[in-house]
Design an enzyme around this catalytic site. Structure first.
Site, short mmCIF file in Angstrom:
data_model
loop_
_atom_site.label_atom_id
_atom_site.label_comp_id
_atom_site.label_asym_id
_atom_site.label_seq_id
_atom_site.Cartn_x
_atom_site.Cartn_y
_atom_site.Cartn_z
N ASP A 1 0.35 -1.27 -0.31
CA ASP A 1 -0.04 -0.02 0.05
C ASP A 1 0.76 1.17 0.04
O ASP A 1 2.47 1.70 0.57
CB ASP A 1 -1.28 -0.10 0.94
N LYS B 1 -1.44 2.96 6.85
CA LYS B 1 -2.23 1.45 6.79
C LYS B 1 -1.53 0.81 7.51
O LYS B 1 -1.49 -0.13 8.25
CB LYS B 1 -3.09 1.90 5.55
N LYS C 1 -20.94 -8.50 -12.73
CA LYS C 1 -20.92 -7.18 -11.43
C LYS C 1 -21.94 -6.37 -11.85
O LYS C 1 -22.89 -6.08 -9.95
CB LYS C 1 -19.52 -7.32 -10.98
N CYS D 1 -21.62 0.89 -3.04
CA CYS D 1 -21.65 -0.15 -4.17
C CYS D 1 -23.31 0.60 -5.47
O CYS D 1 -22.87 0.43 -6.46
CB CYS D 1 -21.67 -0.96 -3.31
N LYS E 1 -25.61 1.31 6.46
CA LYS E 1 -26.00 -0.13 7.31
C LYS E 1 -25.45 -0.41 8.91
O LYS E 1 -24.22 0.14 8.87
CB LYS E 1 -26.46 -1.17 6.39
C1 UGA Z 1 -23.59 -5.21 -1.60
C2 UGA Z 1 -23.95 -6.09 -2.12
O1 UGA Z 1 -25.08 -7.08 -1.10
C3 UGA Z 1 -23.33 -7.58 -2.56
O2 UGA Z 1 -23.39 -8.52 -3.33
C4 UGA Z 1 -21.58 -6.42 -3.45
O3 UGA Z 1 -20.54 -7.23 -2.85
C5 UGA Z 1 -20.62 -5.34 -2.72
O4 UGA Z 1 -22.55 -4.57 -2.97
C6 UGA Z 1 -20.14 -4.56 -3.31
O5 UGA Z 1 -20.29 -4.18 -4.58
O6 UGA Z 1 -18.97 -4.32 -3.84
P1 UGA Z 1 -22.89 -3.20 0.52
O7 UGA Z 1 -22.69 -2.59 0.13
O8 UGA Z 1 -22.24 -3.94 1.61
O9 UGA Z 1 -23.38 -4.63 0.18
O10 UGA Z 1 -24.51 -3.81 1.79
P2 UGA Z 1 -25.50 -4.78 1.38
O11 UGA Z 1 -25.93 -5.68 2.22
O12 UGA Z 1 -26.01 -4.83 0.06
O13 UGA Z 1 -26.56 -2.76 2.01
C7 UGA Z 1 -27.12 -1.83 0.61
C8 UGA Z 1 -27.60 -1.00 1.29
O14 UGA Z 1 -28.96 -1.81 0.98
C9 UGA Z 1 -27.56 -0.50 2.44
O15 UGA Z 1 -28.42 0.69 2.79
C10 UGA Z 1 -29.06 -1.49 3.06
O16 UGA Z 1 -29.75 -0.93 4.49
C11 UGA Z 1 -29.84 -1.37 2.01
N1 UGA Z 1 -31.30 -2.75 2.02
C12 UGA Z 1 -30.55 -4.16 2.02
C13 UGA Z 1 -31.81 -2.87 2.23
O17 UGA Z 1 -32.87 -0.55 2.40
N2 UGA Z 1 -33.10 -3.97 1.90
C14 UGA Z 1 -32.33 -5.27 1.72
O18 UGA Z 1 -33.23 -6.15 1.84
C15 UGA Z 1 -31.05 -5.95 2.22
#
Ligand code: UGA
Length: 415
Positions: free
Chosen positions: A31, A36, A201, A257, A312
């Site tokens: 890095d 870090k 992706k 994401c 989240k």
């Molecule tokens: C997301 C995807 O879930 C992963 O599969 C993916 O690899 C990742 O992006 C990425 O591209 O690196 P992440 O952003 O960590 O992961 O979080 P999630 O758990 O998917 O939640 C994303 C948002 O959706 C949060 O704000 C969460 O509160 C919301 N959410 C999720 C809902 O409002 N309802 C749901 O049922 C699920």
């Protein structure tokens, strides 16, 4: 056992490397950020994520952390996990990848062929461009794509137990290296060309975001018709075609994401001259959903408190968090909310300097100092709060955790 180098120690680089170290590969993390690297050498994770510090110490004998670029000579397998942020026009900013290629041409005296595996999410066609860059610099390297599907909060577990591992390759040479690296993970491995791997992706993230926007639309219909979205989602989830995942209605998706990837996908479709009706609707629905709580609370007089700032629970990340859009809307209406988040306050402060908020020391402090309370992030410590803890204040529940709430997404106002 292979020897490999991970370039970049963010969520993706660090967890990928630790997972490969668990499978007894010798992993060097490189890095540019000395800070870090010092933290990692001292067994500390540079971000909040369950289990990372333990993994750093558990796999210590297989890992090295360094800023020394001479390590470009020590292996022929590189995973690139540097940022590739979105530019204004929807294409990827490749300056960090370019810097890696510059470093390879400067520091690598070893002339053996190397494999450059791109982990970062990049628009379709980007990996080909990186290959062209390698060729133009006369570097003896080949690009492969290996997109990452981890979620923040469960990043390490996801890296150790991937539902599938995608390889975008140009030759059998690359395919063989990747398959031998990941065979011991026991996950399905799917091999395809570079462009397909890049699109897997975006398509996967957009599909998950689609489920969220869809259930949020149903939640809004529920509120106006007397249905309860909890029952509706439960009823739908028994259909195996639908499944029970990502049907939690709330205040919209945030994070680093879904917002970025859905917008990028829509741009990529437009650039390709293709309609993106569905992706456009996912984005539009979400933009409106993040404002549901502010729209409702602004109908009532009084001081506003906010529980939760991260996008989240389980992370300190506040990138693209709905909390920011809600707070901006409150500020516009002259309201300065009192806010609390168990992990996200520091990042929120740094990221959104212009937002006017008062930081509280805990949830009780928020409740005591407000009349109307918005539940934005479903942290366990907020789930543990009982009706009596809210002292008859009006609770606006954006994550459907309080049956007693005055207002709840997908149910509306208490009868
Ligand atoms: C997301 C995807 O879930 C992963 O599969 C993916 O690899 C990742 O992006 C990425 O591209 O690196 P992440 O952003 O960590 O992961 O979080 P999630 O758990 O998917 O939640 C994303 C948002 O959706 C949060 O704000 C969460 O509160 C919301 N959410 C999720 C809902 O409002 N309802 C749901 O049922 C699920």
């Amino acid at each position: 056992m292979a020897k490999l180098t991970i370039i970049g120690t963010g969520y993706v680089g660090l967890t990928t490397g630790l997972a490969l170290a668990k499978h007894k590969n010798k992993v060097t993390f490189l890095d540019v950020d000395q800070n870090k690297i010092d933290m990692l050498r001292n067994g500390k994770a540079p971000f909040f994520e369950e289990g990372i510090s333990e993994a750093i110490s558990n796999y210590e004998q297989f890992t090295t952390y360094t800023v020394d670029k001479d390590v470009y000579n020590d292996s022929d397998i590189f995973f690139v996990a540097v940022p590739t942020p979105e530019k204004e026009d929807g294409s990827s900013e490749l300056k960090y990848v370019n810097a890696v290629l510059d470093d390879i041409s400067k520091y690598r005296v070893n002339k053996d062929k190397f494999l450059l595996i791109i982990k970062s999410t990049v628009p379709v066609g980007t990996n080909k461009k990186i290959q062209d860059l390698l060729n133009s610099k006369d570097l003896n390297g080949e690009v492969a794509s290996n997109p990452e599907f981890l979620s923040q909060g469960t990043a390490l577990w996801d890296s150790l137990n991937p539902h599938r591992i995608i390889f975008g390759v140009q030759t059998k040479w690359a395919k063989d290296i990747l398959e031998s690296l990941f065979a011991s993970f026991g996950s399905p491995m799917i091999v395809m060309n570079l462009e397909s791997a890049e699109l897997v992706k975006y398509a996967s993230n957009a599909f998950q975001a689609l489920k969220i926007s869809f259930i949020n639309e149903m939640a809004n219909i529920s509120e106006s018709t007397g249905a309860n979205i909890g029952d509706v989602a439960a009823g739908m989830s028994y259909d195996p075609v639908i499944g029970n995942k990502f049907l939690r209605s709330g205040i919209g998706y945030g994070g680093s994401c879904f917002p970025k990837d859905t917008k990028s996908l829509a741009k990529q479709a437009k650039n390709a001259g293709v309609n993106s009706f569905i992706t456009d609707a996912i984005i539009k629905t979400n933009e409106s959903q993040v404002l549901r709580l502010s729209t409702e609370v602004l109908k009532y007089e009084g001081r506003v408190g906010i529980l939760g700032l991260t996008f989240k629970p389980g992370t300190d990340d506040t990138r693209e968090t709905p909390a920011h859009y809600i707070i901006k809307e409150l500020n516009k209406n002259g309201i300065v909310p009192i806010v609390y988040d168990p992990k996200g306050q520091d990042m929120y402060k740094r990221m959104f300097e212009d937002d006017r908020v008062i930081f509280a020391k805990d949830a009780r402090d928020v409740i005591a100092s407000s009349d109307n309370i918005l539940l934005v992030t479903e942290w366990q410590e907020f789930k543990d709060l009982k009706e009596k803890d809210f002292e008859d204040k009006k609770v606006f529940d954006g994550r459907r955790i309080y049956d007693f709430a005055f207002y709840q997404i997908g149910r509306g106002y208490k009868a």
